[in-house]
Design a protein around this motif. Sequence first.
Motif, PDB file in Angstrom:
ATOM      1  N   LYS A 103       0.994  -0.985   0.018  1.00 25.32           N
ATOM      2  CA  LYS A 103       0.027  -0.254  -0.126  1.00 25.32           C
ATOM      3  C   LYS A 103       0.796   1.206  -0.087  1.00 25.32           C
ATOM      4  CE  LYS A 103      -3.867  -2.190   2.272  1.00 25.32           C
ATOM      5  NZ  LYS A 103      -4.918  -2.080   3.628  1.00 25.32           N
ATOM      6  N   SER A 104       2.230   1.323   0.551  1.00 21.15           N
ATOM      7  CA  SER A 104       3.133   2.524   0.637  1.00 21.15           C
ATOM      8  C   SER A 104       4.280   2.217  -0.070  1.00 21.15           C
ATOM      9  CB  SER A 104       3.244   2.762   2.013  1.00 21.15           C
ATOM     10  OG  SER A 104       1.965   3.072   2.715  1.00 21.15           O
ATOM     11  N   LYS A 105       4.685   3.360  -0.799  1.00 22.16           N
ATOM     12  CA  LYS A 105       5.992   3.147  -1.425  1.00 22.16           C
ATOM     13  C   LYS A 105       6.988   3.739  -0.548  1.00 22.16           C
ATOM     14  CE  LYS A 105       4.806   1.573  -5.650  1.00 22.16           C
ATOM     15  NZ  LYS A 105       5.035   0.362  -6.094  1.00 22.16           N
ATOM     16  N   LEU A 106       8.268   3.165  -0.626  1.00 20.52           N
ATOM     17  CA  LEU A 106       9.281   3.566   0.524  1.00 20.52           C
ATOM     18  C   LEU A 106      10.594   3.894  -0.316  1.00 20.52           C
ATOM     19  CD1 LEU A 106       8.930   0.730   2.879  1.00 20.52           C
ATOM     20  CD2 LEU A 106       8.085   3.001   3.020  1.00 20.52           C
ATOM     21  N   LYS A 107      11.309   4.749   0.048  1.00 19.65           N
ATOM     22  CA  LYS A 107      12.675   5.131  -0.477  1.00 19.65           C
ATOM     23  C   LYS A 107      13.468   4.027  -0.144  1.00 19.65           C
ATOM     24  CE  LYS A 107      12.797  10.053  -0.085  1.00 19.65           C
ATOM     25  NZ  LYS A 107      13.092  11.104   0.548  1.00 19.65           N
ATOM     26  N   GLN A 108      14.330   3.422  -0.954  1.00 16.33           N
ATOM     27  CA  GLN A 108      15.206   2.323  -0.898  1.00 16.33           C
ATOM     28  C   GLN A 108      16.637   2.698  -0.244  1.00 16.33           C
ATOM     29  OE1 GLN A 108      14.150   0.665  -4.796  1.00 16.33           O
ATOM     30  NE2 GLN A 108      14.549  -1.082  -3.604  1.00 16.33           N
ATOM     31  N   SER A 109      17.140   1.881   0.561  1.00 16.74           N
ATOM     32  CA  SER A 109      18.625   2.020   1.308  1.00 16.74           C
ATOM     33  C   SER A 109      19.525   1.674   0.334  1.00 16.74           C
ATOM     34  CB  SER A 109      18.686   0.918   2.314  1.00 16.74           C
ATOM     35  OG  SER A 109      20.061   0.964   2.708  1.00 16.74           O
ATOM     36  N   THR A 110      20.571   2.220   0.372  1.00 17.40           N
ATOM     37  CA  THR A 110      21.856   1.995  -0.653  1.00 17.40           C
ATOM     38  C   THR A 110      22.368   0.438  -0.300  1.00 17.40           C
ATOM     39  OG1 THR A 110      23.394   2.936   0.771  1.00 17.40           O
ATOM     40  CG2 THR A 110      22.372   4.072  -1.142  1.00 17.40           C
ATOM     41  N   GLY A 111      22.206  -0.061   0.759  1.00 17.25           N
ATOM     42  CA  GLY A 111      22.677  -1.306   1.255  1.00 17.25           C
ATOM     43  C   GLY A 111      22.160  -2.412   0.673  1.00 17.25           C
ATOM     44  N   THR A 112      22.508  -3.662   0.803  1.00 12.84           N
ATOM     45  CA  THR A 112      21.756  -4.958   0.335  1.00 12.84           C
ATOM     46  C   THR A 112      20.609  -5.148   1.250  1.00 12.84           C
ATOM     47  OG1 THR A 112      23.533  -6.232   1.388  1.00 12.84           O
ATOM     48  CG2 THR A 112      23.922  -5.552  -0.978  1.00 12.84           C
TER      49      THR A 112
END
Length: 383
Positions: free
Chosen positions: A300-309
Motif C-alpha cells: 500500500k505504501s511506496k518507500l525510499k530504498q536503502s543503498t545497502g543490500t
Amino acid sequence: MSTKAKETPAAKGNGAASTATSSSGVESVLRRHAEDQFAAELAALQEVDDKQRPPKWKLSPWAVATYVLGGKAGGMEITAKYIGKRRLIEVAIATLATDRALLLLGVPGTAKSWLSEHLAAAISGDSTQVVQGTAGTAEEQIRYGWNYALLLSKGPSREAMVSSPLMKAMATGTIARIEELTRIPADVQDSLITILSEKSLPIPELGEEVQAAKGFNVIATANNRDKGVNELSSALKRRFNTVILPVPDTADEEITIVQQRVKSLGKALEIPAELTGLDEIRRVVTIFRELRNGQTEDGKSKLKQSTGTLSTAEAISVMNNGLALAAHFGDGSIKASDIASGLVGAVIKDPVQDRVVWQEYLETVVKERDGWKDLYRACRETL
C-alpha cells in the motif's frame, strides 16, 4: 589452554581438516567445516544411499540434494542447509556431475558461499580446497607457485612446487571452490580457461602437466553487484553453467532461515541466551524486505530504498548481535532495544542518503504500526 586434534568420522575418510578440541573435550574452533559439523548426517546418508554415484562422489546426486535441502536418512533427520527452490539445487548438482563448472551468482547474502561449501562437503567430503578471490589474487593461487628456497637450491622440480587448491583438487578428483570470482583480475581469471576446458594444468617449467582425475570440478561464486568490476570474458563464461540464487521468496521463508542460523551460531559462540519466539526476527525481516523492495509488505505504501543490500545474512548478524546484548547486558530475553543498534548499522551505509531513508521509514511505517512502538523508541534513541 592446550589443545589436541580430534578426528571426526568424515575427516578420517577423506583427509579433511581435523576438528580441534580442548583438553576437556570442548571444541575450541569457532567454526567447523561442513564435512566435520555434519559428519553424522553425511554418514547416515551414505548408509542408505543406493543410487548411482558419479565417479569419486561420496554420495549420489539424490543424496546430495537431500543433504542440502533436508529430509530423512533411515532414522536420522537431515537438517536443511539451504531453504529455497529445489529445482535450483538440482540444476546445480546435475551441473557438477557433468564436465561444466558451476557459477553461483546472486546479490550479497544469498548463501552462495554457504551452498558452495555444503555441495563440496557432500560430493567430495572436503570443502577446504578454496581460492578466495580478491583484487590481489595472483595467477599462482590459481595454478601453482614455488618454494623459492628449494627452487634456488635444486632448480624447478615437483618438490619445489607449491600446489594451488585447484591443482590439489585436480590430482585427487575432488571439488575446488573459487570465492568472489569477479573480484579476481581479468588476466588471472583467464588462467582458468585451460583448466576448465582441457581439464589439464600445464607445467612448462617441468615439461609436464597435471590431468584432472575423475570427480574434479569447480564451484565459483560471484556477486552480481560487482558487475563491471572484473567482467568474465565470454570464453570463461562459456565454461560455466550459471545458477542465480534469489533472495527468499516469502517473509516466512526468510524468517525460517534467520531462525535456524541464529540458533546454530548462538550455540557455536556459546551465547548464554536463546530466542524464545519469532517476534523480533519477524520485525527485522519485515524491515529489511520492505526497504529492499521499496514498498510495505501489503503493497500500500511506496518507500525510499536503502543503498545497502539488507540481505538475509545481515538480518542474521543483527539478530546475533541482539542476542549477545540480551545475554551479557540484559536479562537474557531479546528486546527491541537489543536489535535497534544493529538495525541502524545495517540500514545506514551512506550517512547522508540512508539516514534520510531510515528516518522517513521510522516516522511513516514503524511509528504507525501496531505493537512496534517499543522498536520505534529504541531506534530513535540510537540516531
